[in-house]
Design a protein around this motif. Structure first.
Motif: not given
Length: 672
Positions: A407-411
């Protein structure tokens, strides 16, 4: 002698800011003795490193390439020997070499690297010199307020160490910083204190820098005789020290003062002398200053054509210097971003490795326990069951962590996309401002200066007026397009649709564009049979019409024709802008309306920013229309777009045609 007026004092301000340079560069220079020492001392030890650093320091004002060779050898040998002090001074010498070439960003990086090493060993003497260097770099970068804390810190350390020679250098540098801030009383206070110390020590090399700064202060105060005296003393000291960069600066300073005093022959000699030496040094900033003073000298000779050419050369180099600094800033920002990104990736990899190591360690404990407690089967079974549950829990936790990381990588990816889009907007704005907008403004500034100072007649000014007016008009249209595009890219533009008569809007734009068409001797007309009410955002449609018509004028030769017509197709009105100009080359037609910002010069070298057609397509589509074109190279182009008709359209024809063309002194014919 030229008349004294406030304008000339204003011209001195940007020049002395460019001429300010580090003043702690004076050094003893027995180069031959260093070469002899290096010849006899061949051992790869710290003593040879010290000799190499001293030799590099001695050569850097006379032969930067030789100084760079010795510094690189000292740096490599220091790294092999883990000789910290040798590495610090080698990097500092390389920084001074970059200063002679005008590469302030490289000098800053090397000086900061040396400063970090010196702080790690708390070498007060070295720190005082490196703080002094940092202050000099900020002064050269026109950031004297950032320079003063470093210089004052350096001065305090040198006073604690009672190093009079070094104190005089830093006093001089503080005077330079206050000079850059235009606080002349404080500047003179520190410069005279530095002068007294250097005279007491007979430091001729150091006096060269102090006299140079005193001359710059005198120039700002318009004490030309004092300025000439100080610059002559500075030039004499630089020649004694064989300081090539100093000789270039002193010659430029003398030429500047002599120009304002009316001694044009000696000013010419000093300019030629500076240009000859800088041809070897290749210092980009001094070359820029040379064309600035050359422009002032030609103006004093009333050679306005040469003055204008030299002013253009100065502005071109100024733009190149600005774009180079901007590219270096962007490059450093990108490198910092990549480094931080890699650091985060390394942290994640390290955490995963720790989890894997913990799992392996647990498995080893399980095997050992199973071997020791083989007889106690029930206990072993129970332990295995416990370990299985624990491992399952760890797996769930690991999966949960992986989901969080995903999720952090997507953000992060979404943020990177947004940053790239904003960088494109910023780069496009910088490109238009630095290349397409600043050039006509710089030329206008130069012509207005000559006209205001009564160095060019009204007839000479009128010779350039038509071309200048066209450039300013095109620049105004480019600015409108750029602002609309930037606003659309960064926060979006809402459509404010309303009923309006497109004929009235078209007539308003014709009034604005008729002068531009008349200047190029282009016939500009539109054929609408009556009121045509549409439902759209009038300001967006106005921008579309202006871009299409101004593009047609731009690529139509004198004597050509441009026609605007319209037809109704059920619920839409189709507007056609047709010209018989140069047309669009086949290999470039695919770029029209694309995201590739494409721009070429017009039939009279009119410039554009490449945003008009892209913006027009966006505005038409936002108003539920479409846009297309047909073009034949050499025969002209036809651009068409549709716009929705109003539900309350006026069907009563007014029956008139407006034709705007060049007809002698009248300029416009209206046929009803």
């Amino acid at each position: 002698m030229l008349p004294a007026n406030p304008l000339k004092k204003c011209l001195l301000i940007p020049l002395y800011m460019l001429l300010l340079s580090p003043v702690s560069k004076a050094q003893p220079a027995p180069q031959d003795s260093f070469e002899i020492e290096l010849f006899h001392h061949t051992a790869k030890d710290s003593e040879r490193v010290d000799i190499l650093n001293k030799a590099s320091r001695a050569y850097f004002t006379k032969d930067a390439q030789v100084a760079e060779k010795y510094a690189n050898e000292a740096l490599g040998l220091s790294s092999q020997l883990h000789y910290m002090n040798g590495r610090i001074w080698a990097q500092r010498n390389l920084a001074l070499v970059e200063n002679t070439r005008g590469h302030l960003d490289k000098q800053m990086q090397l000086t900061l690297s040396s400063l970090k090493l010196a702080e790690s060993i708390n070498d007060q003497h070295t720190l005082s010199i490196l703080y002094n260097d940092m202050g000099n770099i900020f002064t050269e970068q026109n950031s004297p307020r950032d320079a003063l804390p470093y210089l004052l810190k350096s001065l305090q350390i040198k006073k604690n160490l009672h190093e009079l020679s070094e104190i005089s250098k830093t006093l001089n540098n503080i005077g330079s910083a206050y000079l850059a801030l235009h606080v002349l009383d404080s500047s003179l206070l520190y410069l005279h204190e530095a002068e007294a110390l250097k005279l007491s020590q007979n430091d001729r090399r150091g006096l060269a820098y102090t006299y140079e700064n005193l001359g710059l202060v005198a120039m700002l105060q318009y004490r030309l005789e004092d300025a000439l005296h100080y610059h002559q003393l500075s030039a004499e000291c630089y020649r004694e020290a064989d300081n090539q960069l100093g000789m270039v600066k002193s010659s430029l300073n003398l030429a500047e003062v002599q120009t304002f005093m009316g001694d044009l022959a000696n000013a010419e000699k000093n300019l030629q002398h500076a240009h000859a030496i800088n041809g070897v040094l290749k210092n980009v900033k001094n070359e820029m200053i040379y064309y600035k003073i050359r422009y002032e000298l030609d103006s004093a000779r009333n050679d306005y054509r040469a003055a204008l050419n030299n002013y253009k050369a100065y502005t071109e180099r100024n733009l190149e210097f600005f774009n180079l600094e901007k590219s270096r800033l962007i490059s450093r920002s990108q490198e910092k971003y990549e480094a931080e990104k890699k650091q985060k990736e390394n942290i994640l990899l390290k955490k995963e490795q720790q989890i894997h190591l913990a799992t392996i360690q647990q498995q080893r404990i399980l095997v050992i326990s199973a071997t020791i407690l083989f007889i106690a089967l029930l206990a072993i079974t129970f332990m295995l069951y416990r370990m299985f549950k624990k491992q399952k829990q760890l797996t769930r936790e690991l999966n949960s962590k992986n989901q969080e990381v995903s999720l952090q990588n997507h953000i992060i990816l979404e943020q990177n996309t947004t940053l790239e889009s904003l960088n494109q907007v910023k780069d496009k704005i910088f490109s238009v401002i630095s290349h397409d907008l600043r050039s006509p403004l710089a030329i206008l500034e130069g012509l207005l200066f000559l006209l205001r100072d009564e160095r060019i007649t009204q007839e000479q000014f009128k010779f350039y007026a038509d071309e200048l007016w066209r450039d300013v008009k095109n620049t105004s249209y480019m600015m409108d397009n750029m602002l609309q595009w930037a606003s659309n890219q960064m926060k979006g533009i809402g459509v404010k649709a309303d009923d309006f008569d497109i004929l009235l809007l078209l007539n308003q734009e014709f009034e604005l564009l008729q002068t531009l068409a008349k200047q190029k001797e282009v016939s500009l007309q539109h054929e609408l049979s009556g009121s045509l009410t549409v439902y759209a955002d009038p300001e967006m449609i106005r921008m579309v019409l202006r871009n299409l018509i101004s593009n047609a004028i731009k690529f139509t030769q004198g004597g050509g024709k441009i026609n605007v017509s319209a037809r109704i197709d059920r619920t839409f009105a189709e507007i056609i802008v047709r010209d018989n100009g140069t047309g669009i080359p086949l290999e470039n037609q695919h770029r029209i309306f694309s995201n590739i910002y494409y721009s070429t010069t017009g039939t009279r070298n009119e410039k554009g920013c490449g945003l008009g057609l892209h913006l027009s397509k966006d505005f038409v589509e936002r108003n539920r229309g479409r846009i297309w074109f047909h073009s034949t190279p050499g025969s002209g182009s036809s651009f068409s777009f549709t716009v929705p008709l109003s539900d309350e359209a006026d069907t009563n024809p007014r029956g008139y045609t407006v034709i705007i063309q060049d007809q002698g002194s009248n300029g416009m014919t209206v046929v009803k």
